[in-house]
Design a protein around this motif. Structure first.
Motif, mmCIF file in Angstrom:
data_model
loop_
_atom_site.group_PDB
_atom_site.id
_atom_site.type_symbol
_atom_site.label_atom_id
_atom_site.label_comp_id
_atom_site.label_asym_id
_atom_site.label_seq_id
_atom_site.Cartn_x
_atom_site.Cartn_y
_atom_site.Cartn_z
ATOM 1 N N ASP A 198 68.417 14.453 37.868
ATOM 2 C CA ASP A 198 67.896 15.811 37.932
ATOM 3 C C ASP A 198 67.965 16.349 39.354
ATOM 4 O OD1 ASP A 198 66.698 18.171 37.049
ATOM 5 O OD2 ASP A 198 64.692 17.408 37.490
ATOM 6 N N TYR A 199 68.465 17.547 39.502
ATOM 7 C CA TYR A 199 68.569 18.203 40.811
ATOM 8 C C TYR A 199 67.205 18.402 41.467
ATOM 9 C CZ TYR A 199 73.389 20.061 40.780
ATOM 10 O OH TYR A 199 74.734 20.217 40.813
ATOM 11 N N ASP A 200 66.219 18.804 40.692
ATOM 12 C CA ASP A 200 64.919 19.161 41.237
ATOM 13 C C ASP A 200 65.117 20.170 42.363
ATOM 14 O OD1 ASP A 200 62.180 19.078 41.212
ATOM 15 O OD2 ASP A 200 62.044 17.390 42.596
ATOM 16 N N GLY A 251 66.660 14.741 47.158
ATOM 17 C CA GLY A 251 66.106 14.147 48.361
ATOM 18 C C GLY A 251 66.688 14.670 49.660
ATOM 19 N N TRP A 252 67.407 15.772 49.582
ATOM 20 C CA TRP A 252 68.027 16.382 50.759
ATOM 21 C C TRP A 252 67.585 17.831 50.902
ATOM 22 C CZ3 TRP A 252 71.903 14.481 54.135
ATOM 23 C CH2 TRP A 252 72.333 13.174 53.844
ATOM 24 N N LEU A 253 67.545 18.301 52.143
ATOM 25 C CA LEU A 253 67.450 19.728 52.440
ATOM 26 C C LEU A 253 68.831 20.178 52.869
ATOM 27 C CD1 LEU A 253 66.155 22.479 53.228
ATOM 28 C CD2 LEU A 253 65.545 21.412 55.434
ATOM 29 N N ILE A 274 58.712 21.559 55.196
ATOM 30 C CA ILE A 274 58.698 21.850 53.759
ATOM 31 C C ILE A 274 59.473 20.762 53.010
ATOM 32 C CG2 ILE A 274 59.591 23.434 51.990
ATOM 33 C CD1 ILE A 274 58.947 25.718 54.030
ATOM 34 N N ALA A 275 60.644 20.409 53.546
ATOM 35 C CA ALA A 275 61.488 19.395 52.904
ATOM 36 C C ALA A 275 60.782 18.041 52.854
ATOM 37 C CB ALA A 275 62.820 19.274 53.642
ATOM 38 N N ARG A 276 60.148 17.659 53.940
ATOM 39 C CA ARG A 276 59.397 16.394 53.944
ATOM 40 C C ARG A 276 58.307 16.434 52.878
ATOM 41 N NH1 ARG A 276 59.372 17.377 59.329
ATOM 42 N NH2 ARG A 276 60.929 16.232 60.504
ATOM 43 N N GLY A 277 57.631 17.562 52.767
ATOM 44 C CA GLY A 277 56.589 17.714 51.758
ATOM 45 C C GLY A 277 57.114 17.598 50.342
ATOM 46 N N CYS A 296 61.955 14.940 50.711
ATOM 47 C CA CYS A 296 63.318 14.819 51.234
ATOM 48 C C CYS A 296 63.346 13.839 52.401
ATOM 49 C CB CYS A 296 63.832 16.175 51.692
ATOM 50 S SG CYS A 296 64.103 17.348 50.346
ATOM 51 N N ARG A 297 64.454 13.129 52.497
ATOM 52 C CA ARG A 297 64.639 12.133 53.549
ATOM 53 C C ARG A 297 65.726 12.524 54.555
ATOM 54 N NH1 ARG A 297 64.758 10.408 48.782
ATOM 55 N NH2 ARG A 297 66.946 9.850 48.797
#
Length: 145
Positions: free
Chosen positions: A39-41, A67-69, A96-99, A102-103
């Motif tokens: 799933d893209y999420d 898991g990426w921004l 925002i990405a960490r929240g 995302c890694r």
């Protein structure tokens, strides 16, 4: 291959495709990608720089998925540059990405835009397409979060 790819099937050039035709291609590829990668999420990241009247003077447009921004656009009006607003936008998008779990983060830019900005903010070049456009390069950067 001729215009007739297979019996009853043809390849058509369409300079102004209907929304449904574009949607069919996008849905087909998204469905396949999710079957293969999970799933893209997908969630947008939209940050705006505005003045007191609400006029947009720049911002950052991105997307989190798998898991990426991905930072698609980061732009500031010329009179807003050099004030560390780009760094503030970047820091906010990364938070925002960490929240969202995302890694990593990635983006692309052109050699005439601001590759030094990305490097000063901890991004490392991982790909380059020289002579795109002529006399310049398209550069891809990434950074672990």
């Amino acid at each position: 291959m001729s215009e007739e790819a297979l019996p009853g099937i043809r390849i058509v050039e369409d300079a102004q495709p209907e929304f449904e035709a574009v949607g069919a291609i996008q849905r087909g590829l998204h469905n396949y990608n999710q079957e293969m990668g999970g799933d893209y999420d997908r969630e947008p990241v939209t940050l705006l720089v505005q003045d007191e009247e609400g006029h947009t003077l720049g911002g950052l447009l991105g997307l989190t998925f798998w898991g990426w921004l991905f930072i698609d656009w980061l732009w500031l009006a010329p009179e807003q540059r050099g004030k560390r607003l780009g760094e503030a936008l970047l820091n906010r998008a990364e938070a925002i990405a960490r929240g969202r779990g995302c890694r990593n983060v990635y983006t692309d830019t052109f050699s005439f835009q601001a590759p030094g900005f990305w490097q000063r903010n901890g991004y490392v070049e991982f790909g380059r397409l020289d002579d795109m456009p002529a006399g310049h390069a398209r550069i891809w950067f990434r950074k672990p979060l």
